[in-house]
Motif scaffolding. Structure first.
Motif, mmCIF file in Angstrom:
data_model
loop_
_atom_site.group_PDB
_atom_site.id
_atom_site.type_symbol
_atom_site.label_atom_id
_atom_site.label_comp_id
_atom_site.label_asym_id
_atom_site.label_seq_id
_atom_site.Cartn_x
_atom_site.Cartn_y
_atom_site.Cartn_z
ATOM 1 N N ILE A 64 0.857 -1.185 0.000
ATOM 2 C CA ILE A 64 0.000 0.000 0.000
ATOM 3 C C ILE A 64 0.891 1.232 0.000
ATOM 4 C CG2 ILE A 64 -1.724 1.318 1.299
ATOM 5 C CD1 ILE A 64 -2.635 -1.415 2.492
ATOM 6 N N HIS A 65 0.666 2.121 -0.983
ATOM 7 C CA HIS A 65 1.446 3.359 -1.089
ATOM 8 C C HIS A 65 0.718 4.540 -0.475
ATOM 9 C CE1 HIS A 65 4.614 2.420 -4.334
ATOM 10 N NE2 HIS A 65 4.205 1.297 -3.800
ATOM 11 N N GLY A 66 -0.609 4.472 -0.409
ATOM 12 C CA GLY A 66 -1.403 5.570 0.122
ATOM 13 C C GLY A 66 -2.865 5.170 0.195
ATOM 14 N N VAL A 67 -3.689 6.125 0.619
ATOM 15 C CA VAL A 67 -5.127 5.892 0.746
ATOM 16 C C VAL A 67 -5.858 7.057 0.089
ATOM 17 C CG1 VAL A 67 -7.049 5.502 2.338
ATOM 18 C CG2 VAL A 67 -4.775 4.642 2.919
ATOM 19 N N ALA A 68 -6.857 6.742 -0.730
ATOM 20 C CA ALA A 68 -7.671 7.765 -1.391
ATOM 21 C C ALA A 68 -8.974 7.936 -0.613
ATOM 22 C CB ALA A 68 -7.962 7.352 -2.826
ATOM 23 N N TYR A 69 -9.270 9.177 -0.247
ATOM 24 C CA TYR A 69 -10.489 9.498 0.497
ATOM 25 C C TYR A 69 -11.445 10.304 -0.364
ATOM 26 C CZ TYR A 69 -8.042 7.896 4.654
ATOM 27 O OH TYR A 69 -7.376 7.127 5.570
ATOM 28 N N SER A 70 -12.687 10.433 0.083
ATOM 29 C CA SER A 70 -13.719 11.126 -0.695
ATOM 30 C C SER A 70 -13.414 12.608 -0.901
ATOM 31 C CB SER A 70 -15.086 10.953 -0.037
ATOM 32 O OG SER A 70 -15.077 11.482 1.269
ATOM 33 N N SER A 71 -12.575 13.191 -0.086
ATOM 34 C CA SER A 71 -12.227 14.606 -0.241
ATOM 35 C C SER A 71 -11.083 14.815 -1.240
ATOM 36 C CB SER A 71 -11.836 15.201 1.109
ATOM 37 O OG SER A 71 -10.709 14.518 1.626
ATOM 38 N N HIS A 72 -10.531 13.742 -1.776
ATOM 39 C CA HIS A 72 -9.394 13.831 -2.695
ATOM 40 C C HIS A 72 -9.850 13.844 -4.147
ATOM 41 C CE1 HIS A 72 -6.664 11.746 0.520
ATOM 42 N NE2 HIS A 72 -7.044 12.968 0.870
ATOM 43 N N THR A 73 -9.078 14.532 -4.988
ATOM 44 C CA THR A 73 -9.297 14.488 -6.428
ATOM 45 C C THR A 73 -8.334 13.457 -6.999
ATOM 46 O OG1 THR A 73 -9.876 16.816 -6.456
ATOM 47 C CG2 THR A 73 -9.251 15.845 -8.555
ATOM 48 N N HIS A 86 -10.920 -8.851 -11.127
ATOM 49 C CA HIS A 86 -11.495 -7.507 -11.041
ATOM 50 C C HIS A 86 -10.643 -6.527 -11.837
ATOM 51 C CE1 HIS A 86 -14.487 -8.325 -7.905
ATOM 52 N NE2 HIS A 86 -13.596 -9.161 -7.415
ATOM 53 N N THR A 87 -11.264 -5.441 -12.290
ATOM 54 C CA THR A 87 -10.494 -4.396 -12.943
ATOM 55 C C THR A 87 -9.919 -3.456 -11.889
ATOM 56 O OG1 THR A 87 -12.501 -3.089 -13.303
ATOM 57 C CG2 THR A 87 -11.763 -4.487 -15.126
ATOM 58 N N TRP A 88 -8.747 -2.910 -12.193
ATOM 59 C CA TRP A 88 -8.023 -2.001 -11.305
ATOM 60 C C TRP A 88 -7.613 -0.768 -12.111
ATOM 61 C CZ3 TRP A 88 -5.823 -3.279 -6.266
ATOM 62 C CH2 TRP A 88 -6.171 -4.556 -5.814
ATOM 63 N N THR A 89 -7.733 0.403 -11.505
ATOM 64 C CA THR A 89 -7.329 1.644 -12.149
ATOM 65 C C THR A 89 -6.033 2.155 -11.536
ATOM 66 O OG1 THR A 89 -9.554 2.323 -12.807
ATOM 67 C CG2 THR A 89 -7.953 4.093 -12.469
ATOM 68 N N TYR A 90 -5.101 2.529 -12.408
ATOM 69 C CA TYR A 90 -3.893 3.208 -11.942
ATOM 70 C C TYR A 90 -4.222 4.693 -11.918
ATOM 71 C CZ TYR A 90 0.956 4.474 -11.260
ATOM 72 O OH TYR A 90 2.129 4.972 -10.738
ATOM 73 N N LEU A 91 -3.947 5.340 -10.801
ATOM 74 C CA LEU A 91 -4.309 6.736 -10.641
ATOM 75 C C LEU A 91 -3.301 7.484 -9.802
ATOM 76 C CD1 LEU A 91 -5.519 6.991 -7.484
ATOM 77 C CD2 LEU A 91 -7.417 5.799 -8.533
ATOM 78 N N ARG A 92 -3.361 8.815 -9.902
ATOM 79 C CA ARG A 92 -2.574 9.684 -9.030
ATOM 80 C C ARG A 92 -3.559 10.436 -8.158
ATOM 81 N NH1 ARG A 92 -0.813 13.333 -12.261
ATOM 82 N NH2 ARG A 92 -2.099 15.021 -11.482
ATOM 83 N N ASN A 93 -3.296 10.416 -6.860
ATOM 84 C CA ASN A 93 -4.104 11.160 -5.914
ATOM 85 C C ASN A 93 -3.558 12.586 -5.896
ATOM 86 O OD1 ASN A 93 -5.151 12.308 -3.536
ATOM 87 N ND2 ASN A 93 -5.327 10.288 -2.574
ATOM 88 N N ASP A 94 -4.326 13.538 -6.442
ATOM 89 C CA ASP A 94 -3.855 14.920 -6.528
ATOM 90 C C ASP A 94 -3.668 15.560 -5.161
ATOM 91 O OD1 ASP A 94 -3.729 14.811 -9.279
ATOM 92 O OD2 ASP A 94 -5.678 15.753 -9.587
ATOM 93 N N ALA A 95 -4.374 15.104 -4.154
ATOM 94 C CA ALA A 95 -4.262 15.670 -2.805
ATOM 95 C C ALA A 95 -2.947 15.284 -2.130
ATOM 96 C CB ALA A 95 -5.437 15.228 -1.943
ATOM 97 N N THR A 96 -2.453 14.081 -2.428
ATOM 98 C CA THR A 96 -1.234 13.587 -1.770
ATOM 99 C C THR A 96 -0.067 13.409 -2.741
ATOM 100 O OG1 THR A 96 -1.864 11.274 -2.108
ATOM 101 C CG2 THR A 96 -2.628 12.340 -0.064
ATOM 102 N N ASN A 97 -0.350 13.491 -4.040
ATOM 103 C CA ASN A 97 0.632 13.268 -5.101
ATOM 104 C C ASN A 97 1.192 11.836 -5.083
ATOM 105 O OD1 ASN A 97 1.727 14.347 -7.447
ATOM 106 N ND2 ASN A 97 3.685 14.755 -6.451
ATOM 107 N N VAL A 98 0.411 10.899 -4.583
ATOM 108 C CA VAL A 98 0.788 9.483 -4.539
ATOM 109 C C VAL A 98 0.054 8.760 -5.665
ATOM 110 C CG1 VAL A 98 0.643 7.346 -3.189
ATOM 111 C CG2 VAL A 98 1.239 9.496 -2.062
#
Length: 116
Positions: A64-73, A86-98
């Motif tokens: 686990i590199h980080g956690v995405a919350y509802s307040s994050h973009t 299952h399908t998985w999305t690769y994403l960047r959390n703009d709030a944490t830059n992770v």
């Protein structure tokens, strides 16, 4: 008869080749732990996860590199299919830059629409 058959065969061959292409789906391509992906989706998205782990690969066995919350973009890059089916999305959390992989059923809009 022979001429008609010779005229029809190329058309039949083209249809036979086109049918598999039209029904083809993305190949299963599990992202191993430590694997990232380029941004094929483009654009940032809204608040789509509530406590979803961002992992180093498309598996719950990956770090686990980080956690995405509802307040994050979240900025979706692309998706793949994990070993769990299952399908998985690769994403960047703009709030944490992770950056990391999140299983799509943890994203309220189902994740990225672009295959990696």
């Amino acid at each position: 008869m022979k001429r008609r058959l010779a005229a029809i065969l190329p058309a039949v061959a083209m249809v036979a080749l086109a049918v598999p292409m039209a029904t083809a789906t993305p190949a299963v391509a599990h992202a191993n732990c430590g694997t990232g992906a380029s941004d094929k989706d483009g654009g940032s998205w809204g608040k789509w996860a509530n406590g979803a782990n961002q992992r180093s690969g498309s598996s719950t066995g990956c770090t686990i590199h980080g956690v995405a919350y509802s307040s994050h973009t979240l900025d979706y890059h692309c998706y793949t299919v994990g070993n769990d089916g299952h399908t998985w999305t690769y994403l960047r959390n703009d709030a944490t830059n992770v950056s990391g992989w999140v299983r799509d059923d943890l994203l309220s809009n189902g994740g990225s629409l672009r295959f990696c």
